[in-house]
Design a protein around this motif. Structure first.
Motif, PDB file in Angstrom:
ATOM      1  N   ARG A  13       5.947   7.419 -11.555  1.00 18.01           N
ATOM      2  CA  ARG A  13       5.125   6.661 -12.568  1.00 18.01           C
ATOM      3  C   ARG A  13       5.964   5.536 -13.086  1.00 18.01           C
ATOM      4  O   ARG A  13       5.154   5.583 -14.244  1.00 18.01           O
ATOM      5  N   SER A  56       8.271  -2.964 -12.767  1.00 21.35           N
ATOM      6  CA  SER A  56       8.531  -2.436 -11.523  1.00 21.35           C
ATOM      7  C   SER A  56      10.411  -2.663 -11.494  1.00 21.35           C
ATOM      8  O   SER A  56      11.607  -2.098 -11.084  1.00 21.35           O
ATOM      9  N   ASN A  98      12.850   0.485   0.263  1.00 13.45           N
ATOM     10  CA  ASN A  98      11.776   0.413  -0.412  1.00 13.45           C
ATOM     11  C   ASN A  98      10.550   0.596   0.849  1.00 13.45           C
ATOM     12  O   ASN A  98       9.101   0.773   1.539  1.00 13.45           O
ATOM     13  N   LEU A 108       2.384   7.947  -2.017  1.00 15.18           N
ATOM     14  CA  LEU A 108       2.594   7.992  -3.208  1.00 15.18           C
ATOM     15  C   LEU A 108       3.358   6.448  -3.444  1.00 15.18           C
ATOM     16  O   LEU A 108       3.649   6.251  -1.756  1.00 15.18           O
ATOM     17  N   THR A 109       2.906   5.880  -3.405  1.00 16.77           N
ATOM     18  CA  THR A 109       3.554   4.429  -3.815  1.00 16.77           C
ATOM     19  C   THR A 109       4.577   3.762  -3.616  1.00 16.77           C
ATOM     20  O   THR A 109       5.152   3.422  -4.919  1.00 16.77           O
ATOM     21  N   PHE A 110       5.528   3.919  -2.949  1.00 19.15           N
ATOM     22  CA  PHE A 110       7.136   3.858  -3.511  1.00 19.15           C
ATOM     23  C   PHE A 110       7.868   3.184  -4.350  1.00 19.15           C
ATOM     24  O   PHE A 110       8.149   3.567  -5.448  1.00 19.15           O
ATOM     25  N   SER A 111       7.276   1.909  -4.272  1.00 15.15           N
ATOM     26  CA  SER A 111       7.830   0.907  -5.027  1.00 15.15           C
ATOM     27  C   SER A 111       7.275   1.170  -6.835  1.00 15.15           C
ATOM     28  O   SER A 111       7.821  -0.248  -7.068  1.00 15.15           O
ATOM     29  N   THR A 112       5.986   1.753  -6.425  1.00 21.42           N
ATOM     30  CA  THR A 112       5.752   2.222  -8.258  1.00 21.42           C
ATOM     31  C   THR A 112       6.384   3.364  -9.346  1.00 21.42           C
ATOM     32  O   THR A 112       6.227   3.510  -9.973  1.00 21.42           O
ATOM     33  N   TYR A 113       6.851   3.472  -8.429  1.00 19.84           N
ATOM     34  CA  TYR A 113       7.913   4.570  -9.150  1.00 19.84           C
ATOM     35  C   TYR A 113       9.559   4.433  -9.911  1.00 19.84           C
ATOM     36  O   TYR A 113      10.539   4.197  -8.410  1.00 19.84           O
ATOM     37  N   SER A 128       6.997  10.899   0.470  1.00 19.12           N
ATOM     38  CA  SER A 128       6.186  10.300   1.446  1.00 19.12           C
ATOM     39  C   SER A 128       4.991  11.284   0.006  1.00 19.12           C
ATOM     40  O   SER A 128       4.474  11.409  -0.667  1.00 19.12           O
ATOM     41  N   ASN A 150      10.692   3.858   2.028  1.00 22.69           N
ATOM     42  CA  ASN A 150      10.116   5.332   1.411  1.00 22.69           C
ATOM     43  C   ASN A 150      11.423   5.603   0.881  1.00 22.69           C
ATOM     44  O   ASN A 150      10.970   7.079   0.836  1.00 22.69           O
ATOM     45  N   GLY A 180      11.673   0.956  -9.893  1.00 19.23           N
ATOM     46  CA  GLY A 180      11.207   0.335  -8.171  1.00 19.23           C
ATOM     47  C   GLY A 180      11.355  -0.545  -7.653  1.00 19.23           C
ATOM     48  O   GLY A 180      11.304  -0.860  -5.993  1.00 19.23           O
TER      49      GLY A 180
END
Length: 127
Positions: A100, A104, A74, A27-32, A25, A77, A53
């Protein structure tokens, strides 16, 4: 505030299976890129698996390849680690981590590159 919360650890007999989850939680999960690491008593934290990602790319430590599978959802998350054919030497505290990344499809193997870590979940495999 970024939070990573692992769950699913426990005690299992050798040859058994466990599925770990890590809910993220803040964060923009798909960018990690997400990683799983483990640390046994008296040993350094070691790399287990990583997933990009997008979920397209994965990479495993040689000691778990063919037995463990990393995946992610995703939409939820959440990243997972399915562990099969467990061995006593898999006993450790398992941590998830988030890095990060700029693309992707990238994965991260270096533990020092990760930005955020969970608190860990204990996995104990009895012989």
């Amino acid at each position: 505030q970024v939070q990573l919360v692992e769950s699913g650890g426990g005690l299992v007999q050798a040859g058994g299976s466990l599925r770990l989850s890590c809910a993220a939680s803040g964060l923009t999960f798909s960018t990690y890129a997400m990683g799983w690491f483990r640390q046994a008593p008296g040993k350094e934290r070691e790399f287990v698996a990583t997933i990009s990602g997008s979920g397209v790319s994965t990479y495993y430590a040689g000691s778990v390849k063919g037995r463990f599978t990393v995946s992610r959802d995703n939409g939820k998350n959440t990243v997972y680690l399915q562990m099969n054919s467990l061995k006593p030497e898999d006993t450790a505290v398992y941590y998830c981590a988030a890095d990060r990344v700029t693309a992707s499809n990238l994965v991260t193997l270096n533990r020092y590159a990760y930005d955020y870590w969970g608190q860990g979940t204990q996995v104990t495999v009895s012989s």
